[in-house]
Motif scaffolding. Sequence first.
Motif, short mmCIF file in Angstrom:
data_model
loop_
_atom_site.label_atom_id
_atom_site.label_comp_id
_atom_site.label_asym_id
_atom_site.label_seq_id
_atom_site.Cartn_x
_atom_site.Cartn_y
_atom_site.Cartn_z
N ARG A 101 -56.67 -35.52 10.96
CA ARG A 101 -56.43 -34.29 11.72
C ARG A 101 -57.70 -33.87 12.45
O ARG A 101 -58.77 -33.70 11.85
CB ARG A 101 -55.99 -33.17 10.78
N LYS A 102 -57.59 -33.68 13.75
CA LYS A 102 -58.74 -33.28 14.55
C LYS A 102 -59.17 -31.84 14.25
O LYS A 102 -60.32 -31.47 14.51
CB LYS A 102 -58.44 -33.43 16.03
N ASP A 103 -58.25 -31.04 13.71
CA ASP A 103 -58.59 -29.65 13.43
C ASP A 103 -59.10 -29.46 12.00
O ASP A 103 -59.30 -28.33 11.55
CB ASP A 103 -57.38 -28.74 13.66
N PHE A 104 -59.32 -30.57 11.28
CA PHE A 104 -59.85 -30.48 9.92
C PHE A 104 -61.36 -30.35 9.99
O PHE A 104 -62.07 -31.28 10.38
CB PHE A 104 -59.43 -31.71 9.11
N VAL A 105 -61.88 -29.22 9.57
CA VAL A 105 -63.31 -28.94 9.64
C VAL A 105 -64.05 -29.81 8.61
O VAL A 105 -63.69 -29.83 7.44
CB VAL A 105 -63.60 -27.46 9.38
N GLY A 106 -65.06 -30.53 9.09
CA GLY A 106 -65.88 -31.35 8.20
C GLY A 106 -65.32 -32.72 7.92
O GLY A 106 -65.76 -33.39 6.99
N ARG A 107 -64.36 -33.17 8.74
CA ARG A 107 -63.75 -34.47 8.45
C ARG A 107 -64.76 -35.61 8.62
O ARG A 107 -64.68 -36.61 7.91
CB ARG A 107 -62.53 -34.71 9.33
N ALA A 112 -67.76 -39.87 5.94
CA ALA A 112 -69.02 -40.53 5.58
C ALA A 112 -69.23 -40.54 4.07
O ALA A 112 -69.72 -41.52 3.50
CB ALA A 112 -70.19 -39.81 6.27
N LEU A 113 -68.82 -39.46 3.40
CA LEU A 113 -68.95 -39.40 1.95
C LEU A 113 -68.06 -40.45 1.28
O LEU A 113 -68.48 -41.12 0.32
CB LEU A 113 -68.57 -38.00 1.46
N PHE A 114 -66.85 -40.61 1.80
CA PHE A 114 -65.95 -41.63 1.25
C PHE A 114 -66.50 -43.04 1.48
O PHE A 114 -66.49 -43.87 0.58
CB PHE A 114 -64.57 -41.50 1.90
N VAL A 115 -66.98 -43.28 2.71
CA VAL A 115 -67.50 -44.60 3.04
C VAL A 115 -68.73 -44.93 2.19
O VAL A 115 -68.94 -46.09 1.81
CB VAL A 115 -67.82 -44.68 4.55
N PHE A 116 -69.52 -43.93 1.87
CA PHE A 116 -70.71 -44.13 1.04
C PHE A 116 -70.36 -44.78 -0.29
O PHE A 116 -71.09 -45.64 -0.81
CB PHE A 116 -71.41 -42.79 0.80
N THR A 117 -69.21 -44.39 -0.86
CA THR A 117 -68.81 -44.94 -2.16
C THR A 117 -68.39 -46.40 -2.06
O THR A 117 -68.28 -47.07 -3.10
CB THR A 117 -67.65 -44.13 -2.75
#
Length: 294
Positions: A101-107, A112-117
């Motif tokens: 969703r483009k309107d999701f703040v902080g996506r 990046a946090l998910f990819v870090f894992t």
Amino acid sequence: MVKESFGDKLLDFLIHALLVLVLIAVLYPLLFVLVASISDPAKVLGGEVWLWPEGLTLRGYEKVFQNNDILQGYANTLLYTVVGTAINLIMTILAAYPLSRKDFVGRGFFTALFVFTMFFSGGLIPTYLLVKSLGMVNTMWALIIPNAIAIWNVIIMRTFFQQSIPLEIQESAQIDGCSNVQILLRMVLPLSLPIIAVMTLFYSVAHWNSFFSALIYLTDRSKYPLQLVLREILIQSNLKDMVETSEESLAKSVMEGESIKYAVVIIANLPVLLLYPFLQRYFVKGLVIGAVKG
């Protein structure tokens, strides 16, 4: 029609010849295991079995279905696969839809946090201590909860939502008063059956073939999945419950053990082998679904 040159024909021939060789290399081991499972184990050990059964017998399958550990492992694997795949799908959808969703703040931050894992993890020992502290050791949840979500699958599903679900559909639903949950359930998911099928296949095959988590977390034999029972048979040669060594000669016991191994391999892989020909197009779609369009 454009007439092919000699070089084009030669290249086509080489490509097809290479594909035939690859096909033979992939199919022959499967065919050999199937043929060996219904052949006389003495002829298998003697190298007489190649493409056709020799000394047709179903003794290996009879021994397999007489063994309670294998039947219990089969039932456990079915349970772990169904429950685990359901949890995987729910968690993946709940993570992928907001990130699309483009309107999701902080996506961007959460992505990046998910990819870090994907590149850094706590390791086996910290994971085991965490599972133990949560009281999940020697339970089915130790096999399901730590692997409840695969980040790569989240990225694939997020990409599908972004590229295949028109934003205008979501905007029109919002105008009609739909909430984000209603848009997901009534609009997005019905249009996302292909990617849901892809994720179902990926997760279910992973659960079906998994044995390492069970090896680490399970101590009760009644909770062993089929793959762990298969590992014991193939690697540890744990045949004491299936081969009557007290009544049969050692040579015959060894031959029966070989027949049992081949039969267990066929039984363990039969569901995947039966499903794949009908659902292979979803596997192919899953490989290209996250590709960047030109």
